[in-house]
Design a protein around this motif. Structure first.
Motif, PDB file in Angstrom:
ATOM      1  N   LEU A  31       0.828  -1.215   0.000  1.00 45.74           N
ATOM      2  CA  LEU A  31       0.000   0.000   0.000  1.00 45.74           C
ATOM      3  C   LEU A  31       0.861   1.263   0.000  1.00 45.74           C
ATOM      4  O   LEU A  31       0.426   2.306  -0.498  1.00 45.74           O
ATOM      5  N   ALA A  32       2.060   1.163   0.537  1.00 42.22           N
ATOM      6  CA  ALA A  32       2.967   2.319   0.520  1.00 42.22           C
ATOM      7  C   ALA A  32       3.328   2.687  -0.914  1.00 42.22           C
ATOM      8  O   ALA A  32       3.410   3.873  -1.256  1.00 42.22           O
ATOM      9  N   ILE A  33       3.538   1.675  -1.753  1.00 43.51           N
ATOM     10  CA  ILE A  33       3.834   1.937  -3.173  1.00 43.51           C
ATOM     11  C   ILE A  33       2.631   2.625  -3.822  1.00 43.51           C
ATOM     12  O   ILE A  33       2.789   3.584  -4.580  1.00 43.51           O
ATOM     13  N   ILE A  34       1.440   2.138  -3.515  1.00 41.44           N
ATOM     14  CA  ILE A  34       0.224   2.748  -4.066  1.00 41.44           C
ATOM     15  C   ILE A  34       0.097   4.186  -3.591  1.00 41.44           C
ATOM     16  O   ILE A  34      -0.231   5.086  -4.375  1.00 41.44           O
ATOM     17  N   LEU A  35       0.371   4.426  -2.305  1.00 43.55           N
ATOM     18  CA  LEU A  35       0.314   5.786  -1.768  1.00 43.55           C
ATOM     19  C   LEU A  35       1.321   6.690  -2.469  1.00 43.55           C
ATOM     20  O   LEU A  35       0.979   7.809  -2.875  1.00 43.55           O
ATOM     21  N   LEU A  36       2.551   6.229  -2.611  1.00 44.47           N
ATOM     22  CA  LEU A  36       3.572   7.047  -3.274  1.00 44.47           C
ATOM     23  C   LEU A  36       3.166   7.377  -4.710  1.00 44.47           C
ATOM     24  O   LEU A  36       3.286   8.524  -5.144  1.00 44.47           O
ATOM     25  N   LEU A  37       2.682   6.373  -5.428  1.00 44.82           N
ATOM     26  CA  LEU A  37       2.227   6.610  -6.804  1.00 44.82           C
ATOM     27  C   LEU A  37       1.050   7.588  -6.840  1.00 44.82           C
ATOM     28  O   LEU A  37       1.005   8.486  -7.691  1.00 44.82           O
ATOM     29  N   ALA A  38       0.097   7.394  -5.938  1.00 46.75           N
ATOM     30  CA  ALA A  38      -1.077   8.277  -5.902  1.00 46.75           C
ATOM     31  C   ALA A  38      -0.669   9.715  -5.600  1.00 46.75           C
ATOM     32  O   ALA A  38      -1.180  10.654  -6.234  1.00 46.75           O
ATOM     33  N   LEU A  39       0.256   9.899  -4.669  1.00 44.85           N
ATOM     34  CA  LEU A  39       0.696  11.256  -4.348  1.00 44.85           C
ATOM     35  C   LEU A  39       1.450  11.887  -5.514  1.00 44.85           C
ATOM     36  O   LEU A  39       1.224  13.058  -5.847  1.00 44.85           O
ATOM     37  N   VAL A  40       2.317  11.124  -6.149  1.00 38.50           N
ATOM     38  CA  VAL A  40       3.075  11.663  -7.284  1.00 38.50           C
ATOM     39  C   VAL A  40       2.133  12.016  -8.435  1.00 38.50           C
ATOM     40  O   VAL A  40       2.237  13.099  -9.030  1.00 38.50           O
ATOM     41  N   VAL A  41       1.191  11.131  -8.742  1.00 39.56           N
ATOM     42  CA  VAL A  41       0.219  11.403  -9.813  1.00 39.56           C
ATOM     43  C   VAL A  41      -0.616  12.639  -9.470  1.00 39.56           C
ATOM     44  O   VAL A  41      -0.824  13.517 -10.315  1.00 39.56           O
ATOM     45  N   THR A  42      -1.077  12.715  -8.238  1.00 36.25           N
ATOM     46  CA  THR A  42      -1.874  13.868  -7.809  1.00 36.25           C
ATOM     47  C   THR A  42      -1.077  15.157  -7.941  1.00 36.25           C
ATOM     48  O   THR A  42      -1.577  16.162  -8.455  1.00 36.25           O
ATOM     49  N   ILE A  43       0.163  15.131  -7.496  1.00 38.17           N
ATOM     50  CA  ILE A  43       1.009  16.324  -7.550  1.00 38.17           C
ATOM     51  C   ILE A  43       1.273  16.731  -9.002  1.00 38.17           C
ATOM     52  O   ILE A  43       1.172  17.912  -9.351  1.00 38.17           O
ATOM     53  N   ILE A  44       1.579  15.771  -9.859  1.00 36.80           N
ATOM     54  CA  ILE A  44       1.863  16.093 -11.262  1.00 36.80           C
ATOM     55  C   ILE A  44       0.637  16.676 -11.957  1.00 36.80           C
ATOM     56  O   ILE A  44       0.719  17.715 -12.629  1.00 36.80           O
ATOM     57  N   ILE A  45      -0.510  16.028 -11.803  1.00 36.68           N
ATOM     58  CA  ILE A  45      -1.723  16.523 -12.462  1.00 36.68           C
ATOM     59  C   ILE A  45      -2.121  17.894 -11.917  1.00 36.68           C
ATOM     60  O   ILE A  45      -2.495  18.796 -12.669  1.00 36.68           O
ATOM     61  N   THR A  46      -2.002  18.065 -10.607  1.00 40.33           N
ATOM     62  CA  THR A  46      -2.341  19.356 -10.006  1.00 40.33           C
ATOM     63  C   THR A  46      -1.360  20.430 -10.458  1.00 40.33           C
ATOM     64  O   THR A  46      -1.747  21.580 -10.712  1.00 40.33           O
ATOM     65  N   TRP A  47      -0.094  20.069 -10.598  1.00 39.66           N
ATOM     66  CA  TRP A  47       0.911  21.021 -11.092  1.00 39.66           C
ATOM     67  C   TRP A  47       0.584  21.466 -12.522  1.00 39.66           C
ATOM     68  O   TRP A  47       0.645  22.655 -12.839  1.00 39.66           O
ATOM     69  N   VAL A  48       0.220  20.519 -13.366  1.00 40.51           N
ATOM     70  CA  VAL A  48      -0.147  20.836 -14.746  1.00 40.51           C
ATOM     71  C   VAL A  48      -1.377  21.739 -14.761  1.00 40.51           C
ATOM     72  O   VAL A  48      -1.431  22.737 -15.492  1.00 40.51           O
ATOM     73  N   ASN A  49      -2.371  21.411 -13.943  1.00 43.59           N
ATOM     74  CA  ASN A  49      -3.571  22.254 -13.859  1.00 43.59           C
ATOM     75  C   ASN A  49      -3.235  23.658 -13.377  1.00 43.59           C
ATOM     76  O   ASN A  49      -3.764  24.649 -13.885  1.00 43.59           O
ATOM     77  N   TYR A  50      -2.357  23.742 -12.387  1.00 40.37           N
ATOM     78  CA  TYR A  50      -1.965  25.038 -11.837  1.00 40.37           C
ATOM     79  C   TYR A  50      -1.201  25.854 -12.875  1.00 40.37           C
ATOM     80  O   TYR A  50      -1.481  27.034 -13.069  1.00 40.37           O
ATOM     81  N   ALA A  51      -0.253  25.214 -13.548  1.00 40.38           N
ATOM     82  CA  ALA A  51       0.597  25.916 -14.512  1.00 40.38           C
ATOM     83  C   ALA A  51      -0.178  26.383 -15.744  1.00 40.38           C
ATOM     84  O   ALA A  51       0.171  27.400 -16.353  1.00 40.38           O
TER      85      ALA A  51
END
Length: 138
Positions: A8-28
């Protein structure tokens, strides 16, 4: 249970990275805030917290090893104090970031809020993963 927590830690890390990347793209690119993407990070963090708390209370490395003597042992201290404390703080930050962003009307501010809180939460998580003994890597 430890293997589930590590997986589940791998899933959490992936989910956080995906969330951050998509949110960064939306923000930019001035796109609207995507609450469902932020929810992905929040749900995975809370699921990991529940499994982690169960493991903390049943594992001999968790609460059962809490003693002054073990404070001198860096690996024991990591398991019974540093790892749980930093993970709870990370999940609190992720939760606060999601909650604050949900209430904001301005998409840019909501995206920025998620970015700040989720990145700090990810840093906390990465700082206290027991890399040397992580069952996924061994």
């Amino acid at each position: 249970m430890k293997h589930l927590h590590s997986t589940l830690a791998i899933i959490l890390l992936l989910a956080l990275v995906v969330t951050i990347i998509i949110t960064w793209v939306n923000y930019a690119s001035n796109k609207p805030y995507n609450r469902k993407i932020a929810l992905l990070g929040l749900i995975s963090a809370h699921l990991q917290l529940v499994i982690g708390l169960v493991l903390y209370f049943i594992s001999p490395l968790g609460l059962k090893s809490f003693s002054g003597e073990n404070m001198g042992n860096s690996l024991s201290r990591l398991y019974f104090l540093e790892h749980p404390l930093m993970m709870v703080l990370a999940i609190v930050l992720i939760t606060v970031g999601y909650s604050k962003a949900k209430k904001l009307e301005d998409s840019q501010k909501a995206n920025r809020t998620v970015l700040i809180f989720y990145i700090i939460g990810l840093i906390f998580v990465l700082s206290r993963i027991p890399w040397s003994t992580w069952s996924i890597l061994n």
